[in-house]
Design a protein around this motif. Structure first.
Motif, PDB file in Angstrom:
ATOM      1  N   ILE A 557      16.674   3.604  13.551  1.00  0.00           N
ATOM      2  CA  ILE A 557      16.604   3.793  14.999  1.00  0.00           C
ATOM      3  C   ILE A 557      15.598   4.915  15.226  1.00  0.00           C
ATOM      4  CG2 ILE A 557      17.914   4.282  17.092  1.00  0.00           C
ATOM      5  CD1 ILE A 557      20.433   3.493  15.516  1.00  0.00           C
ATOM      6  N   LYS A 558      14.469   4.598  15.826  1.00  0.00           N
ATOM      7  CA  LYS A 558      13.354   5.534  15.853  1.00  0.00           C
ATOM      8  C   LYS A 558      13.648   6.792  16.654  1.00  0.00           C
ATOM      9  CE  LYS A 558       9.937   1.843  15.240  1.00  0.00           C
ATOM     10  NZ  LYS A 558       8.758   1.146  15.805  1.00  0.00           N
ATOM     11  N   ALA A 559      14.402   6.670  17.766  1.00  0.00           N
ATOM     12  CA  ALA A 559      14.753   7.843  18.576  1.00  0.00           C
ATOM     13  C   ALA A 559      16.125   7.580  19.196  1.00  0.00           C
ATOM     14  CB  ALA A 559      13.714   8.107  19.651  1.00  0.00           C
ATOM     15  N   VAL A 560      17.102   8.396  18.839  1.00  0.00           N
ATOM     16  CA  VAL A 560      18.458   8.202  19.337  1.00  0.00           C
ATOM     17  C   VAL A 560      18.586   8.874  20.700  1.00  0.00           C
ATOM     18  CG1 VAL A 560      20.902   8.605  18.900  1.00  0.00           C
ATOM     19  CG2 VAL A 560      19.361   8.087  16.990  1.00  0.00           C
ATOM     20  N   ASP A 561      18.983   8.071  21.698  1.00  0.00           N
ATOM     21  CA  ASP A 561      19.219   8.597  23.047  1.00  0.00           C
ATOM     22  C   ASP A 561      20.412   7.866  23.634  1.00  0.00           C
ATOM     23  OD1 ASP A 561      18.247   6.079  23.661  1.00  0.00           O
ATOM     24  OD2 ASP A 561      16.244   6.813  24.202  1.00  0.00           O
ATOM     25  N   ASP A 562      20.565   8.003  24.954  1.00  0.00           N
ATOM     26  CA  ASP A 562      21.719   7.373  25.603  1.00  0.00           C
ATOM     27  C   ASP A 562      21.696   5.862  25.447  1.00  0.00           C
ATOM     28  OD1 ASP A 562      22.656   9.827  26.384  1.00  0.00           O
ATOM     29  OD2 ASP A 562      21.656   9.783  28.343  1.00  0.00           O
ATOM     30  N   ASN A 563      20.499   5.272  25.306  1.00  0.00           N
ATOM     31  CA  ASN A 563      20.389   3.821  25.221  1.00  0.00           C
ATOM     32  C   ASN A 563      20.566   3.276  23.804  1.00  0.00           C
ATOM     33  OD1 ASN A 563      19.829   3.531  28.007  1.00  0.00           O
ATOM     34  ND2 ASN A 563      17.674   4.082  27.640  1.00  0.00           N
ATOM     35  N   THR A 564      20.412   4.138  22.781  1.00  0.00           N
ATOM     36  CA  THR A 564      20.470   3.636  21.405  1.00  0.00           C
ATOM     37  C   THR A 564      21.647   4.173  20.609  1.00  0.00           C
ATOM     38  OG1 THR A 564      18.917   5.387  20.747  1.00  0.00           O
ATOM     39  CG2 THR A 564      17.989   3.208  21.226  1.00  0.00           C
ATOM     40  N   GLU A 565      22.388   5.152  21.154  1.00  0.00           N
ATOM     41  CA  GLU A 565      23.576   5.563  20.417  1.00  0.00           C
ATOM     42  C   GLU A 565      24.695   4.552  20.652  1.00  0.00           C
ATOM     43  OE1 GLU A 565      25.469   9.206  21.372  1.00  0.00           O
ATOM     44  OE2 GLU A 565      25.653   8.808  23.516  1.00  0.00           O
ATOM     45  N   GLY A 566      25.634   4.523  19.684  1.00  0.00           N
ATOM     46  CA  GLY A 566      26.742   3.586  19.803  1.00  0.00           C
ATOM     47  C   GLY A 566      27.109   2.992  18.465  1.00  0.00           C
ATOM     48  N   HIS A 567      27.790   1.826  18.507  1.00  0.00           N
ATOM     49  CA  HIS A 567      28.271   1.171  17.300  1.00  0.00           C
ATOM     50  C   HIS A 567      27.323   0.038  16.906  1.00  0.00           C
ATOM     51  CE1 HIS A 567      31.935   3.249  18.600  1.00  0.00           C
ATOM     52  NE2 HIS A 567      32.310   3.193  17.314  1.00  0.00           N
ATOM     53  N   TYR A 568      27.021  -0.025  15.574  1.00  0.00           N
ATOM     54  CA  TYR A 568      26.147  -1.054  15.027  1.00  0.00           C
ATOM     55  C   TYR A 568      26.897  -1.814  13.929  1.00  0.00           C
ATOM     56  CZ  TYR A 568      22.249   1.050  17.550  1.00  0.00           C
ATOM     57  OH  TYR A 568      21.416   1.529  18.540  1.00  0.00           O
ATOM     58  N   VAL A 569      26.551  -3.093  13.777  1.00  0.00           N
ATOM     59  CA  VAL A 569      27.206  -3.958  12.795  1.00  0.00           C
ATOM     60  C   VAL A 569      26.152  -4.537  11.868  1.00  0.00           C
ATOM     61  CG1 VAL A 569      28.683  -5.963  12.436  1.00  0.00           C
ATOM     62  CG2 VAL A 569      28.998  -4.525  14.471  1.00  0.00           C
ATOM     63  N   CYS A 570      26.406  -4.430  10.546  1.00  0.00           N
ATOM     64  CA  CYS A 570      25.575  -5.090   9.536  1.00  0.00           C
ATOM     65  C   CYS A 570      26.299  -6.369   9.116  1.00  0.00           C
ATOM     66  CB  CYS A 570      25.359  -4.174   8.333  1.00  0.00           C
ATOM     67  SG  CYS A 570      24.377  -4.934   7.005  1.00  0.00           S
ATOM     68  N   ILE A 571      25.582  -7.488   9.094  1.00  0.00           N
ATOM     69  CA  ILE A 571      26.181  -8.794   8.809  1.00  0.00           C
ATOM     70  C   ILE A 571      25.444  -9.414   7.629  1.00  0.00           C
ATOM     71  CG2 ILE A 571      26.799 -11.048   9.745  1.00  0.00           C
ATOM     72  CD1 ILE A 571      26.383  -9.768  12.558  1.00  0.00           C
ATOM     73  N   ALA A 572      26.204  -9.796   6.556  1.00  0.00           N
ATOM     74  CA  ALA A 572      25.660 -10.468   5.378  1.00  0.00           C
ATOM     75  C   ALA A 572      26.259 -11.862   5.304  1.00  0.00           C
ATOM     76  CB  ALA A 572      25.975  -9.681   4.110  1.00  0.00           C
ATOM     77  N   THR A 573      25.391 -12.897   5.246  1.00  0.00           N
ATOM     78  CA  THR A 573      25.869 -14.277   5.324  1.00  0.00           C
ATOM     79  C   THR A 573      25.154 -15.156   4.301  1.00  0.00           C
ATOM     80  OG1 THR A 573      26.187 -13.984   7.706  1.00  0.00           O
ATOM     81  CG2 THR A 573      26.222 -16.233   6.866  1.00  0.00           C
ATOM     82  N   ASN A 574      25.934 -15.968   3.550  1.00  0.00           N
ATOM     83  CA  ASN A 574      25.359 -17.095   2.821  1.00  0.00           C
ATOM     84  C   ASN A 574      26.258 -18.307   3.051  1.00  0.00           C
ATOM     85  OD1 ASN A 574      27.523 -16.886   1.070  1.00  0.00           O
ATOM     86  ND2 ASN A 574      26.319 -16.273  -0.711  1.00  0.00           N
TER      87      ASN A 574
END
Length: 862
Positions: A557-574
């Motif tokens: 995340i290049k610059a963390v601000d009010d619009n980019t902070e929060g919860h993120y999910v990594c998804i691995a699928t086969n």
């Protein structure tokens, strides 16, 4: 050696939790994208995949298969066995080991002489040869002659077949010498003689030596520089003497063979007789031969000695020059690490002496000589032994021709680079490497599940793997001296995703970049995607979004601000399953620090408070540290105290603390108290604040006005009526020196100080005083504790008159007694003398001091 598969398949689903820390990682080659895959993960997934239940995925029914890998196999060294013909003696069994790891469990069979070995043959006695339950080891309980041959173990399952080393099994035996009457041999005195030996049949090839067998069955050794046995068993006499005649004994050829692990010992006693012992002798006999159990004698010879005319002289009539009897082959080839014996046996009278040398004609000194120098032994052969060797026999009658030998050292194959087990997902490329060294250069051959592959390259490549390409791969490197063999497997994996690295929560300052790491392993390779949680919904992040940078194993995340902070999910699928892992990214406000003082210039002795005002994000925890001139202040010093000031705004009528600033940050004030400051407390003070995400600091300068430092006296001269002083400034402690003056005192009034001069300007650095009495002192405005200086002056000469006693004087006299002379000693009465002497110069010491006390307000002002 891999983890035994039989143990792993018994693990329950609860035992399949995979550790994520403290693991040893090994490199596994994979196609793009390249990854480093832990070996523990591959094995654990293989055994745990069947009962594996992943989050938000139904239970999977995945068949995990692995080709066989041999963990125990017969040695390629020759296996010898003996056949027991004595019904009263138990047979001597032997075992050919074989065991493999595989999933599903492998089945086993053996190849004998290239054909499948049928253990259930009706003609075979039941139970004589059987396979160990649960593995492929073959046990021969009662060996028979027909058990000779070559054996190879094969372990196979539904996805591959592993072939073991080829074991050569031979029967160890030795027949008897052919029955025959003793031969009668007549030899001329002084002439050379040979007695050949025809050995009995047997395997391994029997070793031969000669003994004398007496008429009562006793044995005597043949230990003489005239007698030598060559490598073919022939007994050579350099020349014959009358003692060589048989008389009551026969010459016998003795053969021994390594047919079992038991040995006997042939020991010579002091009289030359030989005894055969089953136990190793505890004493040091003259001769001890360590022989295999099988021991035979034959080819008996009765030796007569003929003499020229009827003269039974014990020695030949004339010298005989060396004559060749036995010499080794001139071209000798042997394997590295083996032993070579070069024979150079010559007859003649006297016994010829044999000399050995190499190309440089230097004598061979580093190698072992046997048979009184007639045999050169080259042990533990290396390339350094390669080359030409020479021998020559000489005696008083002449010398022989030079014998030439060429020794070549070659080597059996040895693995330089072995193929390794490969576990890869489908679609990847598998590469097997196999390199070997040897002389001659080894030839490389490959097999797949025991079937030859059409290649002799050192590298075999399997492209675009699929599940049907699972197999056991083996490399064989061989030359005329032997072979080396390595069997491995190629396993194409079928695995649901499993985490290698899960994303973790990140806290950064607002505006800074945040990195989330995420990596999964599976077969086929899982697709990796990122999403941002908005409420209960996942919003997929695309590569085109300029706020993010995404690669195979991380998202930035290049610059963390009010619009980019929060919860993120990594998804691995086969195609088998999907995994999700969530992490939170939070921003924090930057910490600000301001250091301040009420007054930057203070007087010595004052109490000083230095404030450190902090604006900090309420989620952070500050650590405050003070430094003076970049050195951390020791708060254990009772001169310093660090505390936090509780600030309350005017509007807080209820007295509660309100630290929240308008930008969401709290305000705190940390105070450094300095008690009774002095000049050395002057300097740069720094307040440094450390938090979980940043560091901040601010500086200020504190100036303490204190009394001047004592001046440094540069020179002091004391004369009879004058004293000269010279000094230098040592610092004014932030308050300029206003002047100096000098005082003195006398020995009559040591506590009364009188002014010797008025105020001396601050710019002056020397002064002379006249008519000084005893002690003087230099005082300056704002000086500190008194400093005393000492001078020495000479007291005028004093003359004294004294009366002294002359040391006792003793006199000796001699007096005559009637006809006797005696000697006596008597004391002369004391004599006193008067003298006048000059007392040595007397120096007296006076002390003066430089004052450090305050003068009146006339001289300095605060």
């Amino acid at each position: 050696m891999p983890v035994p598969l039989r143990q792993q398949t018994t693990m329950s689903s609860q035992s399949c939790k995979l550790p994520r820390e403290s693991v040893v990682v090994s490199n596994v080659r994979m196609g793009p994208p390249r990854r480093t895959v832990p070996a523990w993960l591959t094995l654990a997934l293989l055994w745990c995949a069947a009962p594996l239940v992943l989050a938000a995925v139904a239970p999977l029914d995945i068949e995990v298969t692995i080709p066989p890998l041999l963990e125990l196999q017969p040695s390629k060294e020759e296996v010898l066995f003996t056949v027991n013909h004595d019904p009263d003696q138990a047979p001597d069994p032997f075992t050919l080991p074989c065991r493999a790891d595989a999933l599903p469990e492998p089945s086993y069979y053996w190849l004998k002489d290239g054909e499948k070995y049928d253990l259930d043959d009706e003609e075979e006695e039941h139970g004589r040869v059987e396979m160990v339950e649960g593995e492929g080891s073959l046990v021969f309980h009662d060996p028979r002659p027909e058990d000779q041959g070559t054996y190879q173990c094969v372990a196979e399952n539904s996805v591959g077949a592993a072939h073991s080393e080829i074991a050569t099994v031979k029967r160890a035996m030795m027949a008897n010498f052919p029955k025959s009457e003793p031969r009668v041999v007549t030899a001329a005195l002084g002439q050379s003689l040979s007695l050949p030996c025809t050995p009995p049949e047997g395997y391994p090839q029997p070793s031969l030596h000669w003994v004398l067998q007496t008429s009562d069955g006793g044995l005597r050794s043949l230990n003489s520089p005239r007698l030598t046995v060559d490598e073919e068993g022939t007994l050579w006499f350099s020349y014959v003497t009358p003692e060589d005649a048989s008389e009551d004994a026969l010459y016998a050829c003795a053969a021994s063979s390594a047919t079992s692990e038991r040995h006997v010992y042939l020991v010579e006693d002091e009289e030359g007789g030989l005894q055969m012992l089953e136990d190793e002798p505890h004493t040091d006999p003259l001769i001890s031969l360590d022989l295999p159990t099988e021991y035979r004698m034959g080819n008996w010879v009765y030796l007569n000695v003929s003499y020229p005319g009827d003269d039974k002289s014990t020695l030949p009539e004339s010298n005989l020059p060396p004559v060749k009897q036995y010499v080794s082959d001139h071209e000798v080839t042997a394997l590295q690490g083996d032993e070579v014996k070069l024979y150079c046996i010559f007859g003649g009278y006297p016994v010829p002496e044999v000399r050995w040398w190499r190309e440089s004609r230097a004598d061979v000194e580093s190698d072992k000589l046997e048979h009184f120098g007639k045999t050169l032994v080259l042990e533990d052969l290396t390339e350094a032994h390669t080359g030409a060797y020479y021998c020559q026999a000489t005696n008083e009658a002449g010398q022989s021709e030079i014998q030439h030998f060429t020794v070549s050292v070659e080597s059996a194959p040895e693995m330089v680079l072995e193929p390794e087990v490969i576990n890869l997902p489908q679609g990847e490329t598998a590469v097997f490497n196999c390199e070997a060294a040897g002389d001659p250069e080894p030839s490389i051959t490959w097999t797949k599940n025991g079937e030859p592959m059409d290649t002799h390259d050192t590298t075999v490549i399997f492209d675009t793997l699929d599940f049907g390409m699972k197999a056991t791969i083996a490399c064989n490197a061989s030359n005329k001296h032997g072979y080396v063999y390595k069997s491995v497997y190629l396993n194409v994996l079928s695995l649901p995703p499993e985490w290698l690295t899960e994303p973790e929560d990140v806290v950064v300052l607002e505006g800074q970049a945040a990195t989330l790491h995420c990596e999964a392993y599976g077969s086929p390779d899982p697709n990796m995607t990122w999403a941002r949680m908005e409420g209960d919904n996942q919003v997929i992040i695309h590569d085109e979004d300029p706020r993010y940078e995404i690669d195979d194993s991380k998202m930035i995340i290049k610059a963390v601000d009010d619009n980019t902070e929060g919860h993120y999910v990594c998804i691995a699928t086969n195609k088998f399953a999907s995994l999700e892992s969530q992490a939170e990214v939070q921003k924090r406000e930057k910490t600000e620090v301001e250091a301040s003082l009420v007054a930057e210039r203070v007087a010595a002795g004052d109490h000083v408070s230095v404030d450190c005002h902090i604006k900090i994000d309420p989620h952070l925890h500050p650590t405050v540290t003070w430094f003076k001139d970049d050195e951390q202040i020791d708060l254990e010093d009772d001169k310093f105290y660090l505390g936090r000031r509780e600030d309350f705004h005017d509007g807080d009528s209820d007295g509660e603390k309100d630290d929240v600033d308008g930008d969401g940050r709290e305000e705190e004030t940390w105070v450094l108290e300095i008690l009774k400051v002095h000049g050395h407390h002057s300097g740069v003070y720094t307040c440094r604040v450390h938090t979980e995400v940043d560091d901040a600091s601010d500086d200020l300068i504190l100036t303490v006005e204190d009394v001047p430092n004592p001046p440094h006296l540069m020179a002091v001269e004391c004369r009879d009526r004058e004293a000269f002083l010279e000094w230098a400034s040592a610092g004014d402690n932030n308050a300029p020196v206003q002047g100096f003056f000098i005082e003195y005192t006398t020995s009559y009034h040591p506590d009364v100080w009188k002014a010797a001069t008025n105020k001396i300007p601050a710019s002056s650095t020397s002064f002379s005083l006249y008519y000084v009495k005893d002690m003087i002192r230099l005082r300056c405005v704002k000086c500190v504790p008194d400093v005393y200086q000492t001078c020495t002056r000479r007291v005028p000469d004093v003359y004294q008159t004294c009366t002294r006693r002359v040391l006792d004087v003793y006199q000796t006299c001699t007096r005559r007694a009637p006809d006797v002379y005696q000697t006596c000693t008597r004391r002369v009465p004391d004599v006193y003398q008067t003298c006048t002497r000059r007392v040595l110069d007397v120096y007296q010491t006076c002390t003066r001091r430089i004052s450090k006390t305050y003068l009146s307000n006339f001289f300095f002002e605060l």
